[in-house]
Design a protein around this motif. Structure first.
Motif, mmCIF file in Angstrom:
data_model
loop_
_atom_site.group_PDB
_atom_site.id
_atom_site.type_symbol
_atom_site.label_atom_id
_atom_site.label_comp_id
_atom_site.label_asym_id
_atom_site.label_seq_id
_atom_site.Cartn_x
_atom_site.Cartn_y
_atom_site.Cartn_z
ATOM 1 N N ALA A 82 0.815 -1.213 0.000
ATOM 2 C CA ALA A 82 0.000 0.000 0.000
ATOM 3 C C ALA A 82 0.846 1.260 0.000
ATOM 4 C CB ALA A 82 -0.947 -0.009 1.205
ATOM 5 N N VAL A 83 1.945 1.237 0.780
ATOM 6 C CA VAL A 83 2.735 2.466 0.934
ATOM 7 C C VAL A 83 3.858 2.569 -0.095
ATOM 8 C CG1 VAL A 83 2.253 2.494 3.398
ATOM 9 C CG2 VAL A 83 4.365 1.445 2.583
ATOM 10 N N LYS A 84 4.036 1.545 -0.908
ATOM 11 C CA LYS A 84 5.097 1.621 -1.910
ATOM 12 C C LYS A 84 4.923 2.814 -2.849
ATOM 13 C CE LYS A 84 7.618 -1.136 -5.313
ATOM 14 N NZ LYS A 84 7.700 -2.445 -6.006
ATOM 15 N N PRO A 85 3.704 3.044 -3.395
ATOM 16 C CA PRO A 85 3.532 4.259 -4.227
ATOM 17 C C PRO A 85 3.755 5.542 -3.432
ATOM 18 C CG PRO A 85 1.750 2.696 -4.619
ATOM 19 C CD PRO A 85 2.488 2.214 -3.413
ATOM 20 N N LEU A 86 3.331 5.559 -2.155
ATOM 21 C CA LEU A 86 3.556 6.753 -1.335
ATOM 22 C C LEU A 86 5.042 6.996 -1.121
ATOM 23 C CD1 LEU A 86 0.770 6.318 1.371
ATOM 24 C CD2 LEU A 86 0.709 7.677 -0.718
ATOM 25 N N GLN A 87 5.796 5.918 -0.964
ATOM 26 C CA GLN A 87 7.233 6.073 -0.843
ATOM 27 C C GLN A 87 7.817 6.654 -2.117
ATOM 28 O OE1 GLN A 87 8.916 5.513 2.047
ATOM 29 N NE2 GLN A 87 10.620 6.520 0.977
ATOM 30 N N GLY A 88 7.227 6.248 -3.255
ATOM 31 C CA GLY A 88 7.654 6.835 -4.526
ATOM 32 C C GLY A 88 7.391 8.331 -4.583
ATOM 33 N N VAL A 89 6.233 8.746 -4.030
ATOM 34 C CA VAL A 89 5.923 10.174 -3.977
ATOM 35 C C VAL A 89 6.949 10.912 -3.118
ATOM 36 C CG1 VAL A 89 4.228 11.870 -3.186
ATOM 37 C CG2 VAL A 89 3.462 9.819 -4.395
ATOM 38 N N ILE A 90 7.272 10.326 -1.959
ATOM 39 C CA ILE A 90 8.253 10.953 -1.059
ATOM 40 C C ILE A 90 9.625 11.046 -1.729
ATOM 41 C CG2 ILE A 90 9.468 10.696 1.133
ATOM 42 C CD1 ILE A 90 6.937 9.355 2.233
ATOM 43 N N ASP A 91 10.051 9.943 -2.371
ATOM 44 C CA ASP A 91 11.365 9.944 -3.028
ATOM 45 C C ASP A 91 11.419 10.979 -4.156
ATOM 46 O OD1 ASP A 91 12.100 7.932 -1.315
ATOM 47 O OD2 ASP A 91 11.708 6.315 -2.756
ATOM 48 N N THR A 92 10.325 11.069 -4.920
ATOM 49 C CA THR A 92 10.293 12.039 -6.021
ATOM 50 C C THR A 92 10.346 13.471 -5.497
ATOM 51 O OG1 THR A 92 9.010 10.485 -7.363
ATOM 52 C CG2 THR A 92 9.005 12.791 -8.038
ATOM 53 N N ALA A 93 9.564 13.744 -4.435
ATOM 54 C CA ALA A 93 9.578 15.089 -3.860
ATOM 55 C C ALA A 93 10.962 15.439 -3.323
ATOM 56 C CB ALA A 93 8.530 15.176 -2.750
ATOM 57 N N GLN A 94 11.626 14.491 -2.630
ATOM 58 C CA GLN A 94 12.970 14.751 -2.117
ATOM 59 C C GLN A 94 13.970 14.963 -3.250
ATOM 60 O OE1 GLN A 94 13.660 11.336 0.386
ATOM 61 N NE2 GLN A 94 12.681 12.280 2.173
ATOM 62 N N ARG A 95 13.787 14.228 -4.339
ATOM 63 C CA ARG A 95 14.686 14.390 -5.487
ATOM 64 C C ARG A 95 14.525 15.771 -6.107
ATOM 65 N NH1 ARG A 95 14.150 11.012 -11.131
ATOM 66 N NH2 ARG A 95 15.792 12.116 -12.293
ATOM 67 N N ILE A 96 13.273 16.222 -6.219
ATOM 68 C CA ILE A 96 13.027 17.551 -6.794
ATOM 69 C C ILE A 96 13.622 18.634 -5.899
ATOM 70 C CG2 ILE A 96 11.209 19.212 -7.373
ATOM 71 C CD1 ILE A 96 9.488 16.865 -8.248
#
Length: 463
Positions: A185-199
């Motif tokens: 369930a949280v795998k996509p949310l982790q993707g959101v967090i990683d993308t935001a941190q990358r930006i």
């Protein structure tokens, strides 16, 4: 996050399982107790019927034949007469105290003798319960029937032990299943967090989150997050283009002002300086108009544009715009007129802003209409959905607007290829759209249907 969700899931699962077990435990105990009570009640009714039909001998005979057991447990049966006598008394063996007491009693000869006296007790403690029913018989006799039964806690104790082992297994399985589900369930949310941190860390605005394969709420959240990033990227591109265009458009009048001033200084004559100052004033007004238009568009886009609404007569607004540009049209032998109105037409709008919209559209139409051409203004009532309103139109017989550019002409500072030869800031149509949308209306453009040619700008406003 996955571990926290797993612990929460396991805790909720354990609480639910425990609540279900307690409910089943209570229902099972009630069913067992009800079974014993029903059995004793049926047996006393049976004995009462035998006593009514066959009397005391019949009841004695029934008990003698072995009907004094219930569910493989001996019954306690007692018949008490009104005089207090007890002609029938059956006591289960486990009720009799094994330790007899020796007491001295008088005998028939006037002496004392010792006898063994056995007592009986009712077994009711933590291990056993007692169920006794009484029934009044004819003649005032009292019939009592009872049975000892295992205590509910004792009877269900194996179930408690089973629950202890099963509950432990359930907690472990629940935690494992919860952890697996939470991770997915949280795998996509982790993707959101990683993308935001990358930006944030690298400034890579082109970074996007990979969309989940399943179509659920989290997938929708990821899509919305990517859409927000796309909107932000588009906004930044628009801002860069706007800044480039503003810099380009400001460079021209400022360069001209500087050149005029240098020329005046080189000539040194008073007439030349006067002409230079006049030209600089005109160029300054052009820059101020550009900045003022940009500010008004920004206010409208942000919802900060102040509108003083009132009932405006559409025909009056259109004719005022025609009167303002009558001399411009006459200088190029152009026809500028308003189509006749069958009845008065009113809209709720800011009259100053509405005139500004019509003036911009008329100015734009006259620019792209050849000499001797025609520009027509008209309006009619038109409803859209459940909302009544009015449709205002400004049409010309110029070259029209290419379909590829019809969506871009509303952008700030956009100038099409055919408009490069025309004077202007490239903000008129952007301002028109911003003002109309601030009124809750819609503005659009289309080309006239063949064999006619030219552009038709339409503005719809609610009443």
């Amino acid at each position: 996050m996955a571990i926290r969700l797993s612990v929460t899931f396991a805790l909720l699962f354990t609480v639910g399982f425990t609540a279900l077990f307690i409910l089943l435990y209570w229902l099972l105990g009630k069913q067992l107790a009800q079974r014993d009570e029903d059995a004793v009640r049926n047996r006393i009714e049976e004995y009462a019927h035998i006593y009514r039909t066959q009397g005391e001998p019949g009841l004695q005979l029934a008990l003698y034949r072995g009907s004094n057991t219930l569910l493989d447990r001996p019954l306690f049966v007692r018949l008490i007469m009104p005089s207090g006598a007890t002609p029938i008394l059956i006591v289960p063996g486990d009720w009799i105290d094994k330790e007899a007491k020796r007491v001295r009693v008088p005998d028939s000869w006037g002496f004392w003798t010792e006898q063994q006296v056995y007592s009986w007790r009712v077994p009711q403690d933590q291990q056993e319960d007692l169920i006794v029913f009484s029934k009044m018989l004819r003649g005032g006799s009292l019939l009592q029937v009872g049975v000892s039964t295992n205590n509910r806690a004792t009877l269900l104790k194996p179930l408690q032990r089973t629950f202890t082992f099963v509950a432990g297994a359930v907690v472990l399985v629940g935690f494992a299943v919860g952890w697996f589900a939470a991770r997915r369930a949280v795998k996509p949310l982790q993707g959101v967090i990683d993308t935001a941190q990358r930006i944030i860390s690298t400034g890579a605005l082109d970074a996007r989150v990979a969309e989940p394969r399943r179509d659920n709420d989290i997938a929708e959240l990821v899509r919305l997050f990517n859409t927000v990033l796309d909107k932000n990227a588009a906004l930044l591109r628009s801002m860069r283009e706007a800044l480039d265009n503003v810099a380009h458009d400001l460079r021209t009048p400022l360069t001209s002002m500087r050149g005029t001033a240098e020329l005046a200084l080189a000539n040194g004559g008073e007439p030349a300086m006067r002409d230079a100052l006049a030209d600089n004033i005109e160029r300054s007004d052009e820059v101020l108009r550009l900045l003022r238009a940009l500010m008004e568009i920004s206010e409208a886009d942000s919802g900060m544009l102040k509108l003083k609404r009132e009932q405006c007569n559409v025909e009056t607004i259109l004719r005022a715009a025609c009167d303002l540009y009558a001399d411009v049209a006459d200088a190029r032998a152009q026809t500028l007129e308003v189509a006749p109105f069958a009845a008065p037409l009113f809209v709720s709008a800011d009259p100053i802003r509405l005139r500004q919209v019509i003036v911009n559209l008329v100015d734009n139409a006259l620019k792209y209409t050849p000499d001797g051409g025609r520009v027509m203004l008209g309006a009619r009532a038109e409803s859209r959905g459940i909302q009544n309103g009015a449709l205002l139109a400004v049409s010309d017989n110029g070259p029209g607007v290419p379909e590829a550019e019809q969506g871009r002409i509303w952008e700030r500072l956009y100038r099409s290829d055919q408009s490069r030869s025309q004077t202007g800031l490239g903000l008129g149509l952007s301002l028109v759209r911003a003002i109309i949308e601030a009124h809750g209306g819609v503005v659009s453009v289309r080309n006239a249907a063949p064999p006619e040619h030219g552009a038709i700008f339409e503005v719809w406003l609610p009443e």
